[in-house]
Design an enzyme around this catalytic site. Structure first.
Site, PDB file in Angstrom:
ATOM      1  N   ASP A  16       0.872  -1.166   0.000  1.00  0.00           N
ATOM      2  CA  ASP A  16       0.000   0.000   0.000  1.00  0.00           C
ATOM      3  C   ASP A  16       0.915   1.224   0.000  1.00  0.00           C
ATOM      4  O   ASP A  16       2.112   1.107   0.321  1.00  0.00           O
ATOM      5  CB  ASP A  16      -0.895  -0.018   1.242  1.00  0.00           C
ATOM      6  CG  ASP A  16      -1.763   1.216   1.358  1.00  0.00           C
ATOM      7  OD1 ASP A  16      -2.461   1.545   0.385  1.00  0.00           O
ATOM      8  OD2 ASP A  16      -1.703   1.867   2.421  1.00  0.00           O
ATOM      9  N   ASP A  18      -0.072   5.105   0.954  1.00  0.00           N
ATOM     10  CA  ASP A  18      -0.284   6.068   2.039  1.00  0.00           C
ATOM     11  C   ASP A  18      -0.368   5.378   3.385  1.00  0.00           C
ATOM     12  O   ASP A  18      -1.181   4.474   3.596  1.00  0.00           O
ATOM     13  CB  ASP A  18      -1.563   6.872   1.784  1.00  0.00           C
ATOM     14  CG  ASP A  18      -1.454   7.730   0.535  1.00  0.00           C
ATOM     15  OD1 ASP A  18      -0.528   8.546   0.467  1.00  0.00           O
ATOM     16  OD2 ASP A  18      -2.285   7.566  -0.380  1.00  0.00           O
ATOM     17  N   ASP A 172      -1.205  -0.871   6.176  1.00  0.00           N
ATOM     18  CA  ASP A 172      -1.422  -0.204   7.463  1.00  0.00           C
ATOM     19  C   ASP A 172      -2.880  -0.211   7.891  1.00  0.00           C
ATOM     20  O   ASP A 172      -3.187   0.233   8.987  1.00  0.00           O
ATOM     21  CB  ASP A 172      -0.910   1.245   7.413  1.00  0.00           C
ATOM     22  CG  ASP A 172      -1.776   2.136   6.539  1.00  0.00           C
ATOM     23  OD1 ASP A 172      -2.056   1.750   5.379  1.00  0.00           O
ATOM     24  OD2 ASP A 172      -2.170   3.223   7.002  1.00  0.00           O
TER      25      ASP A 172
END
Length: 203
Positions: A16, A18, A172
Site C-alpha cells: 500500500d 499512504d 497499514d
C-alpha cells in the site's frame, strides 16, 4: 521499531502507499479538511483513520450522506488533490518499511496497490525518490472493487507474474489486510504513527 516479516519464501512484495510506504496520512487529513471546510463539512481524525484505504469518491459520498450535503464528488476530490500536492515537501518515508525496500530491492519485484489516484501515488513516491523502485503501480481506476476486495492485489500479482501465495503484502489498514488475506497472500501490518511513537516512548 523493527517490522518483523512472517516466515515464507516470498517472490514479490506488494505495498500500500499512504501510511505504509509514505508517512502521508496526517498530510492527507489536512488536505481533506482544507477541501471540506469550503463546504462546511467536518472530517474528524478518528473517522479519517477508520476509513483508511477507501477510495476518495466513496468517502465524499458517505460524508454527504452523514451531513446532509451535496458536495460534488469530482470538485472535492480535485481540491483535496490540489492541497495535497502543496504539502508534498513535508512527506517522509515510513522508516520500518523503507528498510525492507532498501534491503530487498533488486532481489524481488515490488508493486504498489493503492486506493489513491495514480497522480497522488506518483507524486508521493517521486517526492521521496522511490518511484523507480516499483515495477508497477495499481491505483484507483485500475480496478473496480476496492479493498477489502482482493482485486487490486490480484491484479498486481498478475502484472508481476508471481502467484498470490508467493506475494507478501505490506499494509497499514484493516481493509488492506483483509484484502491481502482474501487474495491468498501473507501480510505484515505497518503500525500507525501513534503506535510507532508509543513503541519508542520512554517508560
Amino acid at each position: 521499531m523493527a517490522l518483523i516479516l512472517p516466515p515464507g519464501e516470498f517472490r514479490a512484495y506488494l505495498f500500500d502507499c499512504d501510511g505504509t510506504i509514505v508517512d502521508s496520512m496526517p498530510v492527507h487529513h489536512r488536505a481533506w479538511c482544507g477541501a471540506l471546510d469550503e463546504w462546511g463539512c467536518e472530517f474528524p481524525e478518528e473517522l479519517f483513520y477508520a476509513w483508511g484505504g477507501r477510495p476518495v469518491a466513496d468517502i465524499v459520498v458517505d460524508l454527504n450522506s452523514r451531513h446532509g450535503l451535496a458536495m460534488p464528488v469530482d470538485l472535492v476530490a480535485a481540491r483535496r488533490e490540489e492541497l495535497y500536492q502543496r504539502f508534498l515537501p513535508e512527506l517522509t518515508a515510513v522508516p520500518e518499511v523503507l528498510a525492507h525496500i532498501e534491503d530487498a530491492y533488486g532481489r524481488v519485484p515490488f508493486a504498489v496497490v493503492s486506493g489513491s489516484t495514480r497522480e497522488s501515488v506518483t507524486a508521493s513516491l517521486t517526492a521521496l525518490g522511490l518511484l523507480d523502485r516499483f515495477e508497477t503501480l495499481v491505483c484507483a481506476g485500475d480496478y473496480t472493487r476496492a479493498k477489502p476486495d482482493p482485486a487490486g492485489f490480484l491484479l498486481a500479482a498478475r502484472r508481476l507474474g508471481v502467484p498470490p501465495e508467493h506475494c507478501l503484502v505490506f499494509e497499514d489498514t484493516d481493509l488492506g489486510v483483509q484484502a491481502a488475506t482474501a487474495a491468498g497472500m501473507a501480510s505484515v501490518r505497518v503500525p500507525h504513527p501513534w503506535e510507532r511513537a508509543a513503541a519508542v516512548r520512554p517508560v
